[in-house]
Design an enzyme around this catalytic site. Structure first.
Site, PDB file in Angstrom:
ATOM      1  N   HIS A  12       1.263   6.766 -13.656  1.00 48.13           N
ATOM      2  CA  HIS A  12       2.532   7.769 -13.176  1.00 48.13           C
ATOM      3  C   HIS A  12       1.922   9.464 -13.200  1.00 48.13           C
ATOM      4  O   HIS A  12       1.364   9.059 -14.748  1.00 48.13           O
ATOM      5  CB  HIS A  12       3.651   7.845 -13.581  1.00 48.13           C
ATOM      6  CG  HIS A  12       4.622   6.875 -13.271  1.00 48.13           C
ATOM      7  ND1 HIS A  12       4.670   7.059 -11.328  1.00 48.13           N
ATOM      8  CD2 HIS A  12       4.934   5.644 -13.333  1.00 48.13           C
ATOM      9  CE1 HIS A  12       5.599   5.380 -11.325  1.00 48.13           C
ATOM     10  NE2 HIS A  12       5.419   4.569 -12.188  1.00 48.13           N
ATOM     11  N   HIS A  48       7.431 -10.685  -7.421  1.00 48.09           N
ATOM     12  CA  HIS A  48       8.190  -9.695  -8.394  1.00 48.09           C
ATOM     13  C   HIS A  48       9.655 -10.273  -8.283  1.00 48.09           C
ATOM     14  O   HIS A  48      10.152 -10.118  -8.158  1.00 48.09           O
ATOM     15  CB  HIS A  48       8.087  -8.062  -8.273  1.00 48.09           C
ATOM     16  CG  HIS A  48       9.078  -6.747  -9.221  1.00 48.09           C
ATOM     17  ND1 HIS A  48       8.267  -6.291  -9.473  1.00 48.09           N
ATOM     18  CD2 HIS A  48       9.994  -7.555  -9.110  1.00 48.09           C
ATOM     19  CE1 HIS A  48       9.293  -5.486 -10.226  1.00 48.09           C
ATOM     20  NE2 HIS A  48      10.609  -6.233  -9.343  1.00 48.09           N
ATOM     21  N   GLY A  74       6.872   2.468 -15.253  1.00 46.93           N
ATOM     22  CA  GLY A  74       4.876   1.869 -15.359  1.00 46.93           C
ATOM     23  C   GLY A  74       4.151   2.307 -16.022  1.00 46.93           C
ATOM     24  O   GLY A  74       4.681   3.378 -16.409  1.00 46.93           O
ATOM     25  N   ASP A  88      -0.487  -5.068 -14.036  1.00 44.72           N
ATOM     26  CA  ASP A  88       0.741  -3.696 -13.213  1.00 44.72           C
ATOM     27  C   ASP A  88       0.457  -2.730 -13.446  1.00 44.72           C
ATOM     28  O   ASP A  88       1.288  -1.719 -14.320  1.00 44.72           O
ATOM     29  CB  ASP A  88       1.690  -4.366 -14.020  1.00 44.72           C
ATOM     30  CG  ASP A  88       3.085  -3.436 -13.249  1.00 44.72           C
ATOM     31  OD1 ASP A  88       2.592  -3.083 -12.289  1.00 44.72           O
ATOM     32  OD2 ASP A  88       4.384  -4.191 -13.238  1.00 44.72           O
ATOM     33  N   HIS A  97      -1.408  -0.915  -8.575  1.00 38.40           N
ATOM     34  CA  HIS A  97      -0.863   0.152  -8.433  1.00 38.40           C
ATOM     35  C   HIS A  97      -1.877   1.333  -7.920  1.00 38.40           C
ATOM     36  O   HIS A  97      -2.851   2.102  -8.809  1.00 38.40           O
ATOM     37  CB  HIS A  97       0.366   0.416  -8.603  1.00 38.40           C
ATOM     38  CG  HIS A  97       1.388  -0.253  -8.647  1.00 38.40           C
ATOM     39  ND1 HIS A  97       2.199  -0.661  -7.698  1.00 38.40           N
ATOM     40  CD2 HIS A  97       1.785  -0.984  -9.657  1.00 38.40           C
ATOM     41  CE1 HIS A  97       3.501  -1.695  -7.382  1.00 38.40           C
ATOM     42  NE2 HIS A  97       2.941  -1.992  -9.286  1.00 38.40           N
ATOM     43  N   ASP A 131       6.142  -6.203  -4.138  1.00 42.81           N
ATOM     44  CA  ASP A 131       6.051  -5.555  -5.707  1.00 42.81           C
ATOM     45  C   ASP A 131       7.145  -3.949  -5.857  1.00 42.81           C
ATOM     46  O   ASP A 131       6.946  -3.237  -5.360  1.00 42.81           O
ATOM     47  CB  ASP A 131       4.559  -5.072  -6.136  1.00 42.81           C
ATOM     48  CG  ASP A 131       5.206  -5.103  -7.780  1.00 42.81           C
ATOM     49  OD1 ASP A 131       5.856  -6.411  -8.126  1.00 42.81           O
ATOM     50  OD2 ASP A 131       4.949  -4.404  -8.195  1.00 42.81           O
ATOM     51  N   ASN A 149       3.367  -0.876  -2.420  1.00 46.10           N
ATOM     52  CA  ASN A 149       4.494  -0.444  -2.386  1.00 46.10           C
ATOM     53  C   ASN A 149       3.772   1.456  -2.639  1.00 46.10           C
ATOM     54  O   ASN A 149       3.938   2.165  -3.612  1.00 46.10           O
ATOM     55  CB  ASN A 149       5.173   0.115  -3.887  1.00 46.10           C
ATOM     56  CG  ASN A 149       4.987  -0.025  -5.125  1.00 46.10           C
ATOM     57  OD1 ASN A 149       3.521  -0.210  -4.958  1.00 46.10           O
ATOM     58  ND2 ASN A 149       5.441  -0.161  -6.342  1.00 46.10           N
ATOM     59  N   HIS A 168       4.380 -10.866 -13.267  1.00 46.99           N
ATOM     60  CA  HIS A 168       4.218  -9.750 -14.797  1.00 46.99           C
ATOM     61  C   HIS A 168       5.416 -10.963 -15.948  1.00 46.99           C
ATOM     62  O   HIS A 168       7.070  -9.705 -16.406  1.00 46.99           O
ATOM     63  CB  HIS A 168       4.240  -8.298 -14.947  1.00 46.99           C
ATOM     64  CG  HIS A 168       5.569  -8.113 -13.332  1.00 46.99           C
ATOM     65  ND1 HIS A 168       6.553  -8.728 -13.330  1.00 46.99           N
ATOM     66  CD2 HIS A 168       5.398  -7.442 -12.354  1.00 46.99           C
ATOM     67  CE1 HIS A 168       6.591  -7.899 -12.067  1.00 46.99           C
ATOM     68  NE2 HIS A 168       6.244  -7.324 -11.493  1.00 46.99           N
TER      69      HIS A 168
HETATM   70  O1  DOR Z   1       6.344  -0.983 -14.221  1.00 44.65           O
HETATM   71  C1  DOR Z   1       6.578  -0.817 -12.388  1.00 44.65           C
HETATM   72  N1  DOR Z   1       6.050   0.046 -12.096  1.00 44.65           N
HETATM   73  N2  DOR Z   1       7.097  -2.034 -12.056  1.00 44.65           N
HETATM   74  C2  DOR Z   1       7.492  -1.708 -11.180  1.00 44.65           C
HETATM   75  O2  DOR Z   1       8.154  -3.057 -10.512  1.00 44.65           O
HETATM   76  C3  DOR Z   1       6.230  -0.831  -9.931  1.00 44.65           C
HETATM   77  C4  DOR Z   1       5.967  -0.102 -10.898  1.00 44.65           C
HETATM   78  C5  DOR Z   1       5.765   1.231  -9.878  1.00 44.65           C
HETATM   79  O3  DOR Z   1       5.013   1.301  -8.724  1.00 44.65           O
HETATM   80  O4  DOR Z   1       4.760   2.110 -10.652  1.00 44.65           O
HETATM   81 ZN    ZN Z   2       6.950  -5.388 -10.023  1.00 45.83          ZN
HETATM   82 ZN    ZN Z   3       4.341  -3.637 -10.399  1.00 36.53          ZN
END
Ligand code: DOR
Ligand code: ZN
Ligand code: ZN
Length: 424
Positions: free
Chosen positions: A309, A179, A324, A305, A62, A152, A94, A232
C-alpha cells in the site's frame, strides 16, 4: 549459454540431499550437478559459503495490477520478487477489475511474460467481482491457465456458493486457496482481540473469525473432494484442526506468513498501521503453535501475503488504514533468522516450505534441483547480517513492521529459466 554456479551447498528437497557441488545450467534447464569437475562456462556465479536452493515459490502475493498500480505493478512486484529469491509468485485476484474472467488472467500472464523476471501464476476469483453472489467464469479461467481459485481478501460467506466453486475446483483438479475470515464475525475489528490492543483502544478480531471458516472449508473440501490450501493461517485453532484433518487423510495443505511467526500483537508499538494486516498479529500462544506446526510439518508452506500500500494510505493510523504489509523482500531473511537459526526448521525444511511443497501443490516442475529440471534457483547466503531498510525495497510498497530489524540471510543471486535475473 552455459551458466556455472560453483562451490555452493546444493539443497535438493527432491531427494533430501545436501552437498557441496557445482550446478551447470544450459538452455534454461539444469544440465548437471557435479563435484569439482572443471567446466568452462560463459557466466560464473560464485556461491562459496552459500546455499544453492530451488527458487522460492510464493503462493500468496498481491501484485495490484490491473487497476491499483499506484500500490504496485507487475514489474515492481517482480523486481521485488527476484530480490527476495522468488522465481514464481502466485498472484491474488483482488485487483481492479477483479480477476474473474479469462481476459484479466491473460492480461497478467502476458504482461509478466513480457517482463521476464519471475513466473507469475494468476489465480481466479471464486465469485464475480468477489461479491459473493454468483460464480465467476471458473471454467474459462481454467482454460486461460489459472493455478487455482481464491476469494482472497475475504471468504465466500454463502456456503452453498462456496461448495459449488469447490466442486468445480475438484472437477478441474485445481486447488482452492482459502482466505478464512467470517466477515460478519470481524465486527469492525482492526487488530487481534486481546488485552494489549484493548488497552490501546482498538476493536479486536477474535480467533473465531478465522477458525470458523477453516472448519467450514475443510468440511466442504471433504464433501466435494477439492484440494484445499489454507492461506496465511494465524491461530492455534487452525493448526490443531489441520493436524486432525491430516490424520484423517483430508487433502488439505496450509501456509504461514513470516509476520505471523515473527511478531505478536504485543509488538504493536502504538497507532502504526505497518502492524495492521489481515489476519492480524496474534498472541504468543498462537505464534508458538504456528512454529510447532511448521516444525512438525503440519504447516506445509511459507508464503508472504505481500500486500503493498502507499505511505499515504498507511499513514492514517490503525483504525482507518487498509490491511496488509509487504513481504517479498524480507521473507527469506526472516525464515533464516526466526526459524532456521534457532533450530525450528532445518535448511531442508526451509526449501520444502518455500519451494518444494508449493511446487507440489501447484503441480509445477520446479522446487527440486535435478538435471533436466527448469533452472529456477536461488543463491542464498545464510550468514550475511543486515538491517532491513524499506528504502532498499524494489517494491513500491514500503509498508513493513520490520524496518530497522537486524536479520541474517541474504539473497545473493536469483536465476529464472537459466537467466540471472538478480545478483547482489
Ligand atoms: O492484509 C491483507 N491484505 N489481507 C488481505 O486479506 C488482503 C490484503 C490486501 O489485498 O491488501
Ligand atoms: Zn487473505
Ligand atoms: Zn492476501
Amino acid at each position: 549459454m552455459l551458466l556455472l554456479i560453483k562451490n555452493g551447498t546444493v539443497i535438493n528437497p527432491g531427494d533430501k540431499t545436501e552437498q557441496k557441488a557445482d550446478v551447470l545450467v544450459e538452455d534454461g534447464r539444469i544440465k548437471d550437478i557435479t563435484q569439482g569437475k572443471p567446466v568452462k562456462a560463459e557466466r560464473v556465479v560464485d556461491a562459496e559459503g552459500c546455499y544453492v536452493m530451488p527458487g522460492f515459490i510464493d503462493m500468496h502475493v498481491h501484485l495490484r495490477d490491473p487497476g491499483l498500480e499506484h500500490k504496485e505493478t507487475v514489474e515492481t512486484g517482480l523486481r521485488a520478487a527476484v530480490h527476495g529469491g522468488f522465481t514464481t509468485v502466485v498472484a491474488m485476484p483482488n485487483t481492479k477489475p477483479v480477476v474473474d474472467n479469462p481476459d484479466v488472467v491473460r492480461y497478467v500472464h502476458h504482461k509478466s511474460q513480457d517482463i521476464g523476471l519471475a513466473h507469475v501464476l494468476q489465480t481466479g476469483a471464486m465469485t464475480k467481482g468477489e461479491r459473493g453472489e454468483a460464480l465467476s467464469d471458473i471454467e474459462g479461467m481454467v482454460e486461460a491457465g489459472i493455478p487455482g481459485i481464491s476469494e482472497d481478501g475475504k471468504s465466500v460467506m454463502d456456503s452453498q456458493l462456496c461448495r459449488e466453486a469447490m466442486t468445480l475446483a475438484a472437477k478441474y483438479d485445481i486447488p482452492v486457496l482459502s482466505h478464512c475470515e467470517d466477515i460478519r464475525l470481524v465486527n469492525k475489528g482492526v487488530v487481534n482481540a486481546d488485552e494489549h490492543t484493548e488497552r490501546m483502544g482498538f476493536l479486536g478480531i477474535t480467533n473465531a473469525v478465522e477458525d470458523v471458516i477453516v472448519a467450514r472449508d475443510m468440511i466442504l473440501a471433504k464433501e466435494t473432494g477439492a484440494a484445499l490450501h489454507l492461506c496465511h493461517c494465524s491461530t492455534k485453532g487452525s493448526v490443531e484442526m489441520i493436524r486432525v484433518a491430516k490424520e484423517h487423510g483430508l487433502r488439505v495443505t496450509a501456509e504461514v506468513c513470516p509476520h505471523h511467526f515473527t511478531l505478536t500483537s504485543s509488538d504493536i508499538p502504538g497507532d502504526d498501521a505497518n502492524y495492521k494486516m489481515n489476519p492480524p498479529l496474534r498472541t504468543k500462544e498462537d505464534v508458538d503453535a504456528l512454529k510447532k506446526g511448521l516444525k512438525e510439518d503440519i504447516m506445509d508452506v511459507i508464503a508472504t501475503d505481500h500486500a503493498p500500500h502507499t505511505a499515504i494510505e498507511k499513514g492514517v493510523g490503525i483504525r482507518k488504514a487498509p490491511f496488509g504489509i509487504t513481504g517479498l523482500e524480507t521473507a527469506a531473511s526472516l525464515v533464516m533468522t526466526e526459524l532456521v537459526e534457532p533450530g525450528y526448521l532445518t535448511i531442508m525444511q526451509m526449501a520444502e516450505k518455500m519451494s518444494y511443497n508449493p511446487a507440489k501443490i501447484l503441480g509445477l516442475e520446479t522446487g527440486v534441483l535435478e538435471p533436466g529440471r527448469p533452472a529456477d534457483l536461488v543463491v542464498f547466503d545464510p550468514k550475511y547480517e543486515y538491517q532491513i531498510d524499506p528504502a532498499e525495497f524494489y517494491s513500491k510498497g514500503k509498508n513493513t513492521p520490520f524496518a530497522g530489524r537486524t536479520v541474517r540471510g541474504m539473497v545473493k543471486a536469483t536465476v529464472v529459466d537459466g537467466r540471472v535475473v538478480y545478483e547482489k
